[in-house]
Design an enzyme around this catalytic site. Structure first.
Site, PDB file in Angstrom:
ATOM      1  N   HIS A 197       0.764  -1.314  -0.018  1.00 17.57           N
ATOM      2  CA  HIS A 197      -0.060  -0.054   0.060  1.00 17.57           C
ATOM      3  C   HIS A 197       0.966   1.147  -0.245  1.00 17.57           C
ATOM      4  O   HIS A 197       0.304   2.068   0.655  1.00 17.57           O
ATOM      5  CB  HIS A 197      -0.953   0.035   1.304  1.00 17.57           C
ATOM      6  CG  HIS A 197      -1.882  -1.085   1.153  1.00 17.57           C
ATOM      7  ND1 HIS A 197      -2.707  -1.545   2.400  1.00 17.57           N
ATOM      8  CD2 HIS A 197      -2.360  -1.732   0.257  1.00 17.57           C
ATOM      9  CE1 HIS A 197      -3.387  -2.687   2.131  1.00 17.57           C
ATOM     10  NE2 HIS A 197      -3.195  -2.711   0.783  1.00 17.57           N
ATOM     11  N   PRO A 198       1.845   1.411  -0.947  1.00 16.93           N
ATOM     12  CA  PRO A 198       2.770   2.551  -0.768  1.00 16.93           C
ATOM     13  C   PRO A 198       1.777   3.645  -1.344  1.00 16.93           C
ATOM     14  O   PRO A 198       0.851   3.731  -2.294  1.00 16.93           O
ATOM     15  CB  PRO A 198       3.660   2.431  -1.972  1.00 16.93           C
ATOM     16  CG  PRO A 198       3.139   1.187  -3.014  1.00 16.93           C
ATOM     17  CD  PRO A 198       2.308   0.529  -2.120  1.00 16.93           C
TER      18      PRO A 198
END
Length: 567
Positions: free
Chosen positions: A475-476
């Site tokens: 989930h950058p």
């Protein structure tokens, strides 16, 4: 030869496909959509079968497969940072969990200067606009949108129900919809899967409609080298096709929209001369605009698994055995049903680990098999696991260009677990998970604790396990954040500060990461900004109620009290 379009979109992921589809709804508006990966081959079960979600992470056809620099607080591990490549972007390779985040995430964004219209009630109409939920619309859910959402059905794996019941027995709330009135608690988890059991990527949901329009040009295997500027105005892009070194130019009459994700969007801006001047000068890149926040403020979710043996033969372990897979594949291929038609994340929850958190800071995904997310290290017996991770780590990382070559990967450092709060949350999380797993609802199924294992108890032992085994939830985000402060990159409509005709629209513009998975919020962000680009009135604010914990206790009394070392 230079082609000219109204808009050029760089990146056909969850945001780019949403923008391409909405912008070409207006008659005569021309859009060029550039994607560095290939098509989303509909006959490739690796990306189309929900249960095969581990496969596209392997190899590099659909995955950029970035790696971090050695992470200083994780024993110097180089951690994987998978990002989708191909039409659909990360929606082509993600875990398909449809989680929007907590209402308080957005209300908190809206407290920041310039982001006043990002409250939850401003965002909810765009979540609804994007969605078609299989059991029909209501105040929280849509019925006519491009994203197919499937809800868990009766008769699914009994372990899902047992794990939710265990959470409730441990004293936490029950919620019937993690995207509805109340996120906090345990309940069924929706997934982005079509009614025919196929992955509902944004290529399927959005582009299948839009690509029929003559005003949309889609070019795959097109790696964007840089955004072209005249003064401070973006006027086009230069890109490469396939393995060729020849540069192709395209001009944008109105805007260039960078939708390349939290790693590649800041990388492209920096390569184009928009970013921290010192960094650009060190790479001999002419500075178009000194913007120190480009690539900073990088955030992610870290998670780990607690794995248990299952004493009844109800887990998905048999589906991992090669001789059972042809039948599973055939049922999915011909009927769109069975084990293959689900991502198998059909239950989960959100809790507050301590009273000082105003909304949940821990997320659970439950999985009725014991295996690594990327398909490795499957336990050779019946088992189940809880994925547990903290939601809003105070740690901040960065993305930095390493060279002018567009084929070179950037330097990525998330700086995971850099604060004492991180360690406290993960220690609490492991201990609370063990307590949940000891509740009576799991008595018929629970065998020994496989991982971390009964002997991992003290803070020091837990910290060692976390350092060695925690991994990214993929989930950058937040590396080109919205806002008005000196580290903000874009305003509340995605427009890059100090520039004209240039926006960033993707998960990188989140100021603070949301509570949960990021695909649904990324699509919402693009839907919302699409209306701004088109000059349309925003959708009317929702009037739906939503839960605010306030003074509510973190949880009630557990049905079964569990001592700190009881297993």
């Amino acid at each position: 030869m230079s082609q000219e379009y109204d808009y050029i979109i760089v990146g056909a992921g969850s945001a780019g496909n949403t923008l391409a589809t909405r912008l070409t709804e207006d008659e005569g508006v021309t859009v060029l959509l550039l994607e560095a990966g290939g098509p989303d081959y509909r006959l490739d079960f690796r990306t189309q079968m929900p249960a095969a979600l581990a496969f596209p992470l392997q190899g590099r056809r659909y995955n950029w497969a970035y790696e971090t620099d050695p992470e200083p607080h994780m024993d110097g591990r180089r951690m994987e940072c998978g990002r989708g490549k191909g039409l659909g972007g990360s929606s082509l390779i993600n875990g398909m969990c449809y989680i929007r985040g907590n209402a308080m995430d957005y209300d908190n964004w809206a407290k920041l200067p310039g982001l006043e219209n990002w409250t939850y009630l401003d965002c909810l109409p765009y979540f609804r606009k994007a969605e078609t939920r299989d059991i029909g619309p209501n105040d929280y859910h849509g019925g006519e949108g491009p994203v197919s959402v499937t809800t868990p059905k009766a008769g699914n794996n009994p372990l899902f129900h047992a794990m939710v019941e265990a959470g409730v027995q441990a004293g936490y709330p029950r919620t019937d919809d993690l995207n509805g009135y109340q996120q906090e608690g345990f309940g069924p988890m929706d997934r982005t899967v079509t009614k025919n059991g196929r992955r509902a990527s944004t290529a399927r949901g959005y582009l299948d409609t839009a690509k029929k329009r003559s005003t949309l040009t889609i070019v795959t295997h097109a790696l964007t080298d840089k955004v072209l500027f005249e003064g401070k105005r973006a006027v086009g892009v230069r890109y490469l096709i396939g393995a060729a070194e020849e540069r192709v130019e395209a001009r944008a009459r109105k805007e260039v929209l960078v939708c390349s994700g939290a790693i590649a969007s800041p990388q492209l801006l920096q390569r184009s001369g928009v970013g921290p001047a010192k960094l650009l000068e060190s790479l001999d890149i002419p500075v178009v605009h000194d913007l120190p926040g480009v690539g900073e403020n990088l955030q992610d979710h870290l998670e780990l698994y607690l794995q248990y043996a299952c004493t009844q033969p109800v887990s998905l372990y048999p589906s991992l055995l090669w001789y059972n897979q042809p039948a599973i594949g055939a049922e999915w291929l011909f009927n769109g049903t069975g084990i293959g038609a689900s991502n198998q994340f059909e239950a989960g929850g959100f809790i507050r680990s301590r009273p000082e958190f105003d909304w949940p800071n821990i997320q659970y995904h439950f999985l009725p098999v014991a295996i690594n997310y990327n398909g490795s290290n499957g336990v050779k017996e019946h088992g189940f696991q809880a994925h547990m991770g903290s939601m809003r780590s105070p740690s901040r990382g960065r993305v930095q260009l390493k060279s002018k070559n567009p084929r070179d990967y950037p330097s990525i450092l998330f700086n995971y677990m850099a604060t004492e709060q991180d360690w406290q949350e993960f220690r609490d999380g492991i201990r609370l998970t063990r307590e949940i797993m000891q509740q009576p609802a799991l008595d018929p199924y629970r065998g020994r604790e496989i991982s971390p294992g009964i002997d991992v108890q003290t803070d020091e032992q837990l910290d060692k396990f976390i350092r060695e085994h925690a991994e990214t939830a993929f989930h950058p985000s937040c590396s080109c954040k919205m806002g008005t402060d000196e580290m903000a990159v874009v305003d509340g409509e995605g427009r890059v500060h100090g520039m004209q005709g240039l926006r960033v629209v993707d998960a990188s513009i989140m100021p603070i990461i949301t509570t949960g998975n990021l695909n649904a919020p990324t699509i919402m962000i693009a839907e919302k900004i699409a209306d701004k680009i088109r000059g349309r009135q925003p959708l009317p604010r929702s009037t739906a109620d939503y839960y605010v914990a306030g003074d509510a206790p973190v949880r009630g009394k557990p049905l079964r009290e569990v001592g700190p070392t009881a297993q």
